[in-house]
Design an enzyme around this catalytic site. Structure first.
Site, PDB file in Angstrom:
ATOM      1  N   ASN A  75      15.387  26.229  21.113  1.00 20.17           N
ATOM      2  CA  ASN A  75      16.325  25.114  20.989  1.00 20.17           C
ATOM      3  C   ASN A  75      16.620  24.825  19.524  1.00 20.17           C
ATOM      4  O   ASN A  75      16.320  25.623  18.638  1.00 20.17           O
ATOM      5  CB  ASN A  75      15.729  23.874  21.676  1.00 20.17           C
ATOM      6  CG  ASN A  75      14.465  23.398  20.993  1.00 20.17           C
ATOM      7  OD1 ASN A  75      13.637  24.204  20.571  1.00 20.17           O
ATOM      8  ND2 ASN A  75      14.299  22.099  20.872  1.00 20.17           N
ATOM      9  N   CYS A 107      15.168  22.952  17.502  1.00 15.40           N
ATOM     10  CA  CYS A 107      13.993  22.748  16.640  1.00 15.40           C
ATOM     11  C   CYS A 107      12.893  23.777  16.877  1.00 15.40           C
ATOM     12  O   CYS A 107      11.771  23.603  16.389  1.00 15.40           O
ATOM     13  CB  CYS A 107      13.437  21.350  16.833  1.00 15.40           C
ATOM     14  SG  CYS A 107      14.643  20.063  16.515  1.00 15.40           S
ATOM     15  N   THR A 108      13.165  24.813  17.619  1.00 19.85           N
ATOM     16  CA  THR A 108      12.302  25.988  17.837  1.00 19.85           C
ATOM     17  C   THR A 108      10.988  25.693  18.542  1.00 19.85           C
ATOM     18  O   THR A 108      10.073  26.511  18.482  1.00 19.85           O
ATOM     19  CB  THR A 108      11.991  26.758  16.519  1.00 19.85           C
ATOM     20  OG1 THR A 108      11.039  26.024  15.741  1.00 19.85           O
ATOM     21  CG2 THR A 108      13.244  27.016  15.717  1.00 19.85           C
ATOM     22  N   GLU A 109      10.872  24.548  19.247  1.00 15.48           N
ATOM     23  CA  GLU A 109       9.604  24.280  19.937  1.00 15.48           C
ATOM     24  C   GLU A 109       9.711  24.436  21.450  1.00 15.48           C
ATOM     25  O   GLU A 109       8.691  24.462  22.136  1.00 15.48           O
ATOM     26  CB  GLU A 109       9.062  22.896  19.573  1.00 15.48           C
ATOM     27  CG  GLU A 109       9.573  21.732  20.419  1.00 15.48           C
ATOM     28  CD  GLU A 109      10.921  21.205  19.962  1.00 15.48           C
ATOM     29  OE1 GLU A 109      11.273  20.067  20.310  1.00 15.48           O
ATOM     30  OE2 GLU A 109      11.649  21.920  19.251  1.00 15.48           O
ATOM     31  N   PRO A 142       9.551  18.187  15.774  1.00 13.02           N
ATOM     32  CA  PRO A 142       9.499  17.802  14.351  1.00 13.02           C
ATOM     33  C   PRO A 142       9.100  16.351  14.097  1.00 13.02           C
ATOM     34  O   PRO A 142       8.476  16.045  13.087  1.00 13.02           O
ATOM     35  CB  PRO A 142      10.935  18.037  13.866  1.00 13.02           C
ATOM     36  CG  PRO A 142      11.581  18.879  14.888  1.00 13.02           C
ATOM     37  CD  PRO A 142      10.899  18.592  16.184  1.00 13.02           C
TER      38      PRO A 142
END
Length: 776
Positions: free
Chosen positions: A457, A459-461, A656
């Site tokens: 997504n 924010c890469t989580e 984040p």
């Protein structure tokens, strides 16, 4: 010095310096600070003959902010108390009640009733709770918990989250916001235990043991267009209808505050054929530019432009143009400056980078047309549909070699290291692309039996199963004398992120994790049922997987309190043990919820059902005894999960947490502290924000982000990753003069260490806008 103080209702009082002295005693209570400094500063700011009570509170806050230093950081709490006084008086005046220093809150029921009648709050707050129950919840509110806020945290909460009327007048106070969120998230729970669950959710938020995600914090209980989920991931079908439908869906979600990830790896490359016509495709860049325009023109609730990240595989033929998307030089027709981008990397590519080998690029449409790979249903497959099941060997590399050796398949062959250089150049200039290690992700996917994870997504989580929504047919239908166009679509897996986070630096020292995690999981699970998502395939996917992402923030804050150096083996071990404990509590809570409400619909065939989830993470093998969780406890939980299921297909994702960690007065996410004293710039002044709990003791453990060894950060992230079934928003902090070989080694280390992704590359020369959607 002023002569008169103007009060509401045109009343005036003589200015009394003794009252300023008494006020100073109240706002400084509990802090060993020099009161004379505060009074002197306040008097210097009150130079007019007549002042208002609000101006006095403002002068207290501004003076306290001026006094903040590394040596005296607690002035930030004094400033917050000045702001609180102002908020209490505003709310009391707007809601027509009397506020006292010992009883600053008004009656809760009239607030709910008034704002429901005005169309600001949702009707469910009155239909699901009686007046007696609302009065009881009002009595449960703890105004003293407002003292936990520092100034910048309270200001952020006030400006972005508290309810105002349509004239912009403040109506809601901080503890009321937490109670309204709790009421709304629990309003569909059975009546017999609803009140206790509301109180438990309020306890968790009010004591700052956790934070809800920004969309939930802002929108829960309010009658607004926004929804409660944080962000979404779409997979674009390789068709004109698929591309434009995806853009429409992105716009609909963006307008309600959602952050969007878009996977474009299935869209044909530039120069590919369209309906047999050779060299006619314009590739993915024009479609990305269209998404860029959507991000700019469809803003989030009128506050800021939309936030969209696009992902592409490193073996896609358009990858070189894709990597240059955000650069400030070159052909502007090939740029998209308002978009974020990420690159999806298989193990084989990273191996070729290490060995300085060659790498081939393909068009996904041509691969499907020529290679003839099919799934069990006869659908054509591309390279993007395979991954390596084991490190160093697996299906993807076999299919990749088949494609390389096929005589009819076009390819571009370059040096793998040259692609990596383009990646690193863009990262140092723009902070992106994000890195997504696709084999690592899919190997540990507990729901791999039901699909594939192609990308992440914004924010890469978030890492969940994805597939494209496909238009099946479009037809004219006449019924009851009316003709309609009916479009039939086969829904794909359109990923939805539902987030909240543990405040580690409060929850761990207060030893409340066992009580906290179950209520957090219930809050997240209820978001799934309450939320109304405009994009129907997202709503459907949400119901089928019931995925949630519990996260954490305040890690560096906690390590400083515990006296643990960031760059130490002790920190790695501490991370390993702590995140194992959190994961154990998470899985157990979801299992208990499954016993109560049923497991998620696609539980059958998952690694949860087979027990592979536990074995793959070495939870149930050997005689390992962790600091918090033993092998026997894991074995017992494994058996319970296999018998009862889990409520949620994915559970753990570390976001984040930029804005919500500010509200809670802690360090962001899993990041090291940025600066000992950072500054938030407003129109006419700067707000100093010292490190949380900064003291002679903790300062030695607050080595800042650009000074810490990034390899130490990777080692901690690696220890955590085993316990996190999704991903981590993990940033790399580098100096602008970092050597290319050192920078490359950081990426290789992250990949070798089993990280699933890396987020921004943050350089002191870059200003990067944080993701608001995933802040939780």
């Amino acid at each position: 010095m002023p002569r008169l103080v103007n009060k509401p209702n045109n009343r005036q009082l003589a200015f009394d310096e003794n009252r300023i002295n008494t006020y100073a005693d109240r706002v400084m209570n509990g802090f060993e600070l020099d009161k004379s400094k505060l009074i002197k500063g306040v008097n210097s700011k009150l130079r007019r003959d007549e002042v208002t009570a609000e101006e006095i509170s403002e002068a207290v806050s501004m003076t306290a902010l001026d006094l903040i230093t590394k040596e005296e950081p607690n002035w930030k709490f004094v400033a917050a108390r000045g702001l609180l006084t102002k908020l209490y008086k505003k709310a009391a005046n707007n809601r027509k009640y009397k506020s006292y220093s010992d009883e600053p809150y008004g009656s809760f029921y009239p607030l709910i009733q008034t704002l429901v009648e005005k169309g600001i709050f949702r009707e469910e707050l009155l239909t699901c709770y009686s007046k007696e129950q609302i009065d009881e919840l009002g009595d449960f509110i703890v105004p003293e918990n407002d003292l936990l806020f520092d100034y910048i945290g309270l200001l952020t909460l006030t400006e972005r989250y508290l309810a105002h009327d349509f004239n912009g007048q403040l109506m809601e106070l901080p503890q009321e916001r937490y109670m309204v969120i709790a009421m709304y998230l629990m309003h569909q729970e059975p009546a017999e235990n609803r009140m206790e669950l509301v109180k438990e959710a309020y306890w968790a938020m009010s004591n700052m043991y956790m934070t809800a995600a920004t969309p939930t914090m802002s929108n829960a209980g309010k009658k607004v267009a926004g929804q409660l989920s944080s962000c979404f991931i779409d997979t674009v079908d390789d068709s004109l209808e698929g591309i434009f439908d995806s853009n429409t869906d992105v716009a609909r979600l963006s307008k309600t505050g959602g952050g969007i990830g878009v996977y474009l790896g299935k869209v044909r490359a530039r120069g590919s054929d369209i309906r047999g016509h050779k060299n006619t495709s314009s590739g993915i860049i024009p479609w990305i530019r269209q998404l860029n325009n959507t991000a700019v023109s469809v803003d989030q609730l009128g506050t800021r432009k939309g936030a969209i990240a696009v992902y592409l595989d490193v073996f896609h033929r358009d990858i070189l143009a894709f990597l240059d998307l955000k650069l400030n030089n070159g052909d502007e027709r090939m740029r998209a400056h308002d978009i974020f981008h990420g690159v999806c990397l298989p193990d084989l590519f990273m191996e070729r980078v290490e060995s300085r080998g060659e790498w081939s690029l393909f068009c996904p449409h041509e691969v499907k047309s020529i290679m003839g790979w099919k799934d069990s249903n006869g659908n054509a497959l591309g390279l993007e549909d395979f991954y390596d099941e084991e490190l160093g060997k697996g299906t993807f590399r076999e299919k990749y070699e088949e494609a390389v050796n096929h005589p009819l398949l076009q390819r571009i062959t370059v040096q793998a290291i040259d692609i990596m250089k383009r990646v690193m150049k863009s990262q140092l200039e723009t902070g992106t692309p994000y890195m997504f290690y696709r084999d690592t992700v899919n190997r540990s996917n507990p729901n791999s039996a039901h699909g594939m994870v192609y990308s992440s997504n914004l924010c890469t989580e978030i890492m969940q199963n994805q597939s494209a929504t496909v238009v099946e047919k479009e037809e004219l239908v006449t019924k009851d004398g009316q003709t309609r166009i009916v479009i039939s679509k086969i829904p794909g897996d359109f990923v939805v992120c539902n987030l909240n986070s543990i405040h580690l630096a409060r929850a761990v020292p207060h030893n409340v994790l066992e009580r906290l995690v179950p209520i957090q999981v219930r809050m997240l699970d209820n978001v799934i049922d309450i939320n109304n998502i405009e994009v129907l395939q997202a709503q459907y996917t949400n119901s089928q997987y019931r995925a949630v992402g519990l996260g954490t923030f305040g890690l560096h804050h906690l390590l400083a309190l515990e006296g643990i150096r960031w760059e130490s083996d002790e920190a790695v071990t501490y991370n390993d043990n702590l995140y194992e404990k959190i994961n154990y509590l998470l899985v157990k809570a979801s299992m208990e919820l499954s016993k109560e409400k049923g497991h998620y619909p696609k539980f059958k065939g998952s690694d949860w059902e087979s027990g592979k989830y536990f074995e793959q993470r070495d939870y149930t093998t050997g005689e390992r005894v962790g600091e918090f969780v033993t092998t026997e406890q894991w074995k017992e939980l494994q058996a319970e999960v296999q018998q009862n299921g889990v409520r949620n297909a994915w559970l753990f994702a570390i976001a984040p947490n930029g804005s919500t960690s500010i509200i809670a007065g802690s360090t962001a996410s899993i990041d090291p502290l940025y600066e000992l004293v950072s500054y938030e710039e407003k129109t006419t002044y700067k707000i100093a924000n010292p490190a949380p709990d900064l003291s002679d003791k903790t300062i030695w453990y607050y080595k800042t982000a650009f000074l810490v060894d990034q390899h130490a950060s990777i080692n901690m992230a690696s220890a955590r990753q085993r316990h996190v079934d999704q991903g981590q928003s993990f940033n790399l902090y580098v100096r602008p003069d970092i050597k290319a070989t050192e920078f490359l080694e950081l990426h290789l280390h992250a990949w070798r260490a089993g990280l699933k992704s890396t987020y921004y590359v943050r350089s002191q020369a870059l200003t990067i806008e944080s993701c608001e959607s995933c802040a939780s």
